[in-house]
Design an enzyme around this catalytic site. Structure first.
Site, PDB file in Angstrom:
ATOM      1  N   LYS A 103       0.860  -1.189   0.000  1.00 37.82           N
ATOM      2  CA  LYS A 103       0.000   0.000   0.000  1.00 37.82           C
ATOM      3  C   LYS A 103       0.886   1.224   0.000  1.00 37.82           C
ATOM      4  O   LYS A 103       2.038   1.163   0.457  1.00 37.82           O
ATOM      5  CB  LYS A 103      -0.898   0.021   1.238  1.00 37.82           C
ATOM      6  N   GLY A 214     -20.068   7.107   2.981  1.00 30.79           N
ATOM      7  CA  GLY A 214     -19.093   7.340   1.909  1.00 30.79           C
ATOM      8  C   GLY A 214     -19.787   7.341   0.562  1.00 30.79           C
ATOM      9  O   GLY A 214     -20.619   6.458   0.287  1.00 30.79           O
ATOM     10  N   GLY A 216     -17.928   7.940  -2.512  1.00 31.16           N
ATOM     11  CA  GLY A 216     -16.839   8.066  -3.484  1.00 31.16           C
ATOM     12  C   GLY A 216     -16.926   6.941  -4.490  1.00 31.16           C
ATOM     13  O   GLY A 216     -18.018   6.457  -4.821  1.00 31.16           O
ATOM     14  N   ASN A 217     -15.776   6.495  -4.967  1.00 33.35           N
ATOM     15  CA  ASN A 217     -15.760   5.410  -5.949  1.00 33.35           C
ATOM     16  C   ASN A 217     -16.537   4.205  -5.412  1.00 33.35           C
ATOM     17  O   ASN A 217     -17.426   3.683  -6.072  1.00 33.35           O
ATOM     18  CB  ASN A 217     -14.302   5.022  -6.265  1.00 33.35           C
ATOM     19  N   GLY A 219     -18.475   3.705  -2.351  1.00 35.03           N
ATOM     20  CA  GLY A 219     -19.835   3.925  -1.837  1.00 35.03           C
ATOM     21  C   GLY A 219     -20.797   4.342  -2.941  1.00 35.03           C
ATOM     22  O   GLY A 219     -21.948   3.874  -2.981  1.00 35.03           O
TER      23      GLY A 219
END
Ligand code: NAD
Length: 411
Positions: A103, A214, A216-217, A219
């Site tokens: 990561k 959320g 975003g991408n 959610g």
């Protein structure tokens, strides 16, 4: 606030009480193989030089190249990146894809940068990381606040430095530079496949009332996919606020509203609520899809849902896990629920290496098969082990990493 890496190690310890593993193997897994910290100097638009701190953690590569996203967030630090890299190693093993765990991140609020500054910062991260990543070594991807466009800058910078034009060093790219069909919705869609199996196992209705944290991408795509399958999103949030509409939110209209207004608060016909209220409003399914440490020892007693599906990484603390287990609220853990993203990222990498481009329907069919099969395996094993889904997913992932046979590599 719990340190996410401590949470991750506590989850590891709890899982290894269910099944014993080789001590040496567990010792190796208690720290990453390698942590890289960089300082990225950027000339800002005002002519001043700023230094940004960046990271890459290469946790474990027993099963394949390190794989995992890059996060841009003001609260990102080495402990968060270590935890996320550890979970990636387990997640790739859960999805049974030939990848290890890594990561990356930068401590930055990207919303405060101009596009020009953001591009310089992204290219700067790659310049300093180029010697330690590569298609057969470590393959980054998007995460919170990083987008296909950012991946495109990064892959371009990498190819300038190395001459590698396969574009396989980064996934989550736009289609034009080797991105995969279906990568955008992959995490949400994979989560839906997992949820749909667990919903049936638990006897939950075909149309559930769902709350998502959320937008975003992950959610946003999950909200759209769930709505398309007859479920009702009754509350949803972004970093600026949360909204409630008990008869169901029109997600396509909310998308348009957010594009125009830059937030979801005050969406016509809905009621503004706080993030705490969002998490404790009664629903059939609660889906955290934002950040870590949202469901904690403090609020887990107040949560009124029949199922939690972790599309975010690390949203539930170990203390909350205990409370939810006692309250008989099942939690589908991140390393299973959101594994669709890395699975399609791995398809992208495979397509780049082979010089292929697969149709969206083929990508989704392959994703569905993996997510459904692995969910069945984990569900059935949880009954045998008589424990929760998280501990079971950990046990299966650990077995798969251990069986790669690299435990004694240090001898
Ligand atoms: P994103 O940047 O696209 O979206 C994050 C969303 O969370 C935004 O809507 C933001 O407004 C919201 N948010 C931030 N802080 C919040 C808060 N305090 N309360 C409510 N909402 C808040 O990021 P993403 O890619 O959707 O990632 C979300 C989560 O999913 C992260 O935990 C990430 O690690 C995980 N994840 C992402 C992928 C992927 O493919 N992108 C894959 C697996 C897991």
């Amino acid at each position: 606030m719990n340190n996410p890496f401590q949470n991750a190690m506590s989850q590891l310890e709890r899982a290894t009480k269910i099944k014993k593993f080789d001590e040496k193997f567990l010792k190796i897994l208690s720290q990453p193989n390698r942590e890289i910290r960089i300082s990225i100097p950027i000339t800002m638009d005002n002519g001043k030089t700023e230094l940004f701190e960046g990271y890459r953690v290469q946790y474990n590569n027993a099963r394949g190249p390190y794989k995992g996203g890059i996060r841009y967030h003001q609260d990102t630090d080495i402990n968060e990146v270590k935890a996320l890299a550890f979970w990636m190693a387990l997640k790739c093993a859960v999805a049974n894809i030939p990848m290890g765990g890594g990561k990356g991140g930068i401590t930055v609020n990207p919303k405060l940068l101009s596009k020009n500054e953001l591009e310089k910062l992204s290219r700067g991260w790659i310049k300093l990381m180029a010697p330690v990543i590569g298609p057969k070594v470590d393959v980054p991807a998007p995460d919170v606040n990083t987008t296909p466009e950012i991946m495109s800058w990064m892959v371009d910078e990498y190819s300038k430095i190395t001459g590698d034009k396969t574009n396989a060093v980064i996934t989550g790219k736009p289609i034009a530079v080797g991105g995969s069909e279906g990568r955008g919705p992959a995490t949400g869609l994979g989560g839906f496949y997992v949820f749909d199996i667990i919903r049936q196992k638990l006897g939950l209705p075909e149309s559930c009332d769902i709350i998502i944290q959320g937008f975003g991408n992950v959610g946003g795509n999950a909200a759209e996919i769930l709505t398309d399958h007859g479920h009702k999103i009754i509350a949803i949030s972004d970093s600026k606020g949360a909204i409630l509409k008990e008869d169901g939110i029109d997600i396509k209209a909310l998308n348009e509203y957010k594009k125009t207004n830059g937030q979801i608060a005050n969406f016509p016909g809905s009621k503004n609520i706080t993030n705490e209220e969002l998490l404790t409003t009664p629903c059939d399914v609660l889906i955290p899809a934002a950040l870590e440490n949202q469901i904690t020892g403090k609020n887990a007693k107040e949560i009124k849902t029949q199922l939690i599906v972790e599309l975010a990484n690390g949203p539930t603390t170990p203390e909350a896990d205990d409370i939810l287990f006692e309250r008989n609220i099942p939690v589908v853990p991140d390393i299973l629920a959101n594994a669709g993203g890395v699975t399609v990222s791995t398809f992208e990498w495979e397509q780049n290496i082979k010089g292929e481009h697969w149709k969206e329907e083929d990508v989704f069919a392959k994703l569905k098969k993996i997510m459904e099969e692995e969910t069945e395996i984990i569900w059935n094993r949880s009954k045998e082990l008589n424990t929760d889904i998280r501990r079971t997913a950990f046990v299966i992932a650990l077995e798969r990493i251990e069986s790669a046979g690299l435990v004694h590599v240090i001898d």
